[in-house]
Design an enzyme around this catalytic site. Structure first.
Site, PDB file in Angstrom:
ATOM      1  N   LYS A   1       5.698 -42.990 -37.820  1.00  0.00           N
ATOM      2  CA  LYS A   1       4.624 -42.000 -37.745  1.00  0.00           C
ATOM      3  C   LYS A   1       3.730 -42.403 -36.571  1.00  0.00           C
ATOM      4  O   LYS A   1       3.494 -43.598 -36.343  1.00  0.00           O
ATOM      5  CB  LYS A   1       3.811 -42.008 -39.045  1.00  0.00           C
ATOM      6  CG  LYS A   1       2.580 -41.112 -39.039  1.00  0.00           C
ATOM      7  CD  LYS A   1       2.911 -39.627 -38.927  1.00  0.00           C
ATOM      8  CE  LYS A   1       1.658 -38.764 -38.775  1.00  0.00           C
ATOM      9  NZ  LYS A   1       2.001 -37.348 -38.481  1.00  0.00           N
ATOM     10  N   THR A   2       3.244 -41.419 -35.820  1.00  0.00           N
ATOM     11  CA  THR A   2       2.352 -41.735 -34.710  1.00  0.00           C
ATOM     12  C   THR A   2       1.143 -42.518 -35.224  1.00  0.00           C
ATOM     13  O   THR A   2       0.408 -42.042 -36.096  1.00  0.00           O
ATOM     14  CB  THR A   2       1.889 -40.443 -34.001  1.00  0.00           C
ATOM     15  OG1 THR A   2       3.029 -39.787 -33.453  1.00  0.00           O
ATOM     16  CG2 THR A   2       0.906 -40.769 -32.876  1.00  0.00           C
TER      17      THR A   2
ATOM     18  N   GLY B   1      11.558 -26.398 -37.135  1.00  0.00           N
ATOM     19  CA  GLY B   1      12.754 -25.862 -37.788  1.00  0.00           C
ATOM     20  C   GLY B   1      13.481 -24.848 -36.933  1.00  0.00           C
ATOM     21  O   GLY B   1      13.363 -24.821 -35.702  1.00  0.00           O
TER      22      GLY B   1
ATOM     23  N   CYS C   1       0.195 -33.961 -29.964  1.00  0.00           N
ATOM     24  CA  CYS C   1      -0.233 -33.619 -31.323  1.00  0.00           C
ATOM     25  C   CYS C   1      -1.138 -32.379 -31.295  1.00  0.00           C
ATOM     26  O   CYS C   1      -2.180 -32.397 -30.650  1.00  0.00           O
ATOM     27  CB  CYS C   1      -0.976 -34.769 -31.978  1.00  0.00           C
ATOM     28  SG  CYS C   1      -1.615 -34.269 -33.597  1.00  0.00           S
TER      29      CYS C   1
HETATM   30  C1  DHB Z   1       0.712 -34.584 -36.167  1.00  0.00           C
HETATM   31  C2  DHB Z   1       1.473 -33.540 -35.700  1.00  0.00           C
HETATM   32  C3  DHB Z   1       2.127 -33.652 -34.525  1.00  0.00           C
HETATM   33  O1  DHB Z   1       2.911 -32.667 -34.028  1.00  0.00           O
HETATM   34  C4  DHB Z   1       2.012 -34.817 -33.789  1.00  0.00           C
HETATM   35  O2  DHB Z   1       2.631 -34.933 -32.622  1.00  0.00           O
HETATM   36  C5  DHB Z   1       1.260 -35.850 -34.253  1.00  0.00           C
HETATM   37  C6  DHB Z   1       0.610 -35.731 -35.446  1.00  0.00           C
HETATM   38  C7  DHB Z   1       0.000 -34.467 -37.423  1.00  0.00           C
HETATM   39  O3  DHB Z   1      -0.499 -33.380 -37.734  1.00  0.00           O
HETATM   40  O4  DHB Z   1      -0.121 -35.471 -38.125  1.00  0.00           O
END
Ligand code: DHB
Length: 310
Positions: A45-46, A220, A131
């Site tokens: 996760k980022t 999707g 994001c």
């Molecule tokens: C989130 C969504 C994204 O597309 C991204 O690149 C990083 C975070 C999010 O909403 O958590």
């Protein structure tokens, strides 16, 4: 027997399929499920510097053709993911994983990347420039001037392999301008595409997610043509040292095949993984291998980027 082995930079992967950031990658329990599947790697996760709860729920909604989400970067913080990655480097030294991160400001991004640089981390870093879901924060890669300045500063000190996660672009001029910027840097990869930002799904008369009055990233089946166009547009424009990860609209082996035909060296699965769970990697790998065998392709190099034109 056909092989779906691949390489990104100097790293080898036994399979070209993996999760897309945001799906099955919030904590070690989820990441272990990816490790124990047929996937060739995982991305976290980022991560931001500090732990974040993210946006209020409901913040994810499945539709027939995909999903809409506005998670708002919920994550366990930089140290949690780096700690786990360093542990895996000891227990699974033959495997390479991806560390996704971004700061809530440019200063924070530099803090995170300097920490990666100073750490023992030997894997691939993916800087998320796309994001769409943190209220008040734009998708960085839609501002190419800021992106160029940020990458210039980063490559002054960052010497490990780095890639960037991009939002979809929709205009030939933007493909040209973006590629011109990316070609100035020693990027190891780009990842096309993040969700199509700020869509709206309605049920009867009401939005389906709470944040931003219902606006959220679309993933999707809806986004495959956009994803393929971005993969191929950058494959045509980038110097060959910058490899491409294809993400978006992969429901079947055929979809993965098309991403590779457009130039992808690795293919990530987001929405379909969310809907089906980590067994999806076995199904899609088998479907991809069946297509390769039918066509007589033994390796991905036999057809990568070899899209035919009329
Ligand atoms: C989130 C969504 C994204 O597309 C991204 O690149 C990083 C975070 C999010 O909403 O958590």
């Amino acid at each position: 027997m056909s092989s779906t082995k691949t390489k990104i930079g100097n790293y080898e992967f036994q399979n070209c399929l993996m999760n897309a950031a945001g799906v099955y990658c919030y904590n070690r329990e989820e990441l272990e499920k990816i490790i124990n599947s047929e996937a060739g790697s995982f991305v976290t996760k980022t991560a931001t510097l500090n732990i974040r709860e993210g946006n209020p729920s409901p913040r994810y909604y499945d539709t027939n053709l995909g999903c809409i989400n506005s998670m708002g970067l919920p994550n366990l913080g930089f140290d949690y993911y780096l700690g786990y990655l360093l542990e895996l480097q000891k227990t699974m030294p033959e495997c390479t994983f991806f560390f996704s991160l971004v700061g809530l400001s440019q200063e924070e991004t530099h803090i995170l990347l300097k920490r990666v640089q100073e750490s023992e981390f030997k894997g691939l870093t993916e800087l998320n420039l796309s994001c769409p879901n943190v209220p008040g924060k734009p998708q960085i890669a839609y501002d190419l001037e800021t992106t160029e300045k940020l990458l210039t500063e980063i490559f002054n000190y960052f010497k490990k392999p780095l890639g960037i996660k991009l939002p979809p672009y929709f205009d030939m001029v933007h493909f040209n301008q973006a590629a011109e910027v990316f070609n100035k840097f020693p990027l190891t990869f780009i990842n096309c595409v993040n969700s199509i930002g700020n869509g709206l799904v309605i049920n009867d008369e009401t939005v389906v997610i709470k944040p931003k009055n219902g606006f959220g990233g679309i993933g999707g089946e809806y986004i495959k043509p956009t994803a393929l166009a971005n993969v191929h547009a950058f494959y045509q424009r980038l110097k060959p040292s910058i490899q491409i990860i294809g993400t978006g609209g992969v429901l079947t082996g055929r979809d993965a095949f098309e991403h590779i035909l457009c130039g992808a060296s690795m293919v990530q699965i987001g929405t379909t993984l969310q809907k089906e769970g980590p067994e999806v990697f076995k199904r899609i790998t088998e479907e991809l291998k069946a297509i390769m065998e039918e066509k007589g392709y033994k390796t991905l190099e036999d057809f990568r980027g070899k899209l035919k034109y009329l």
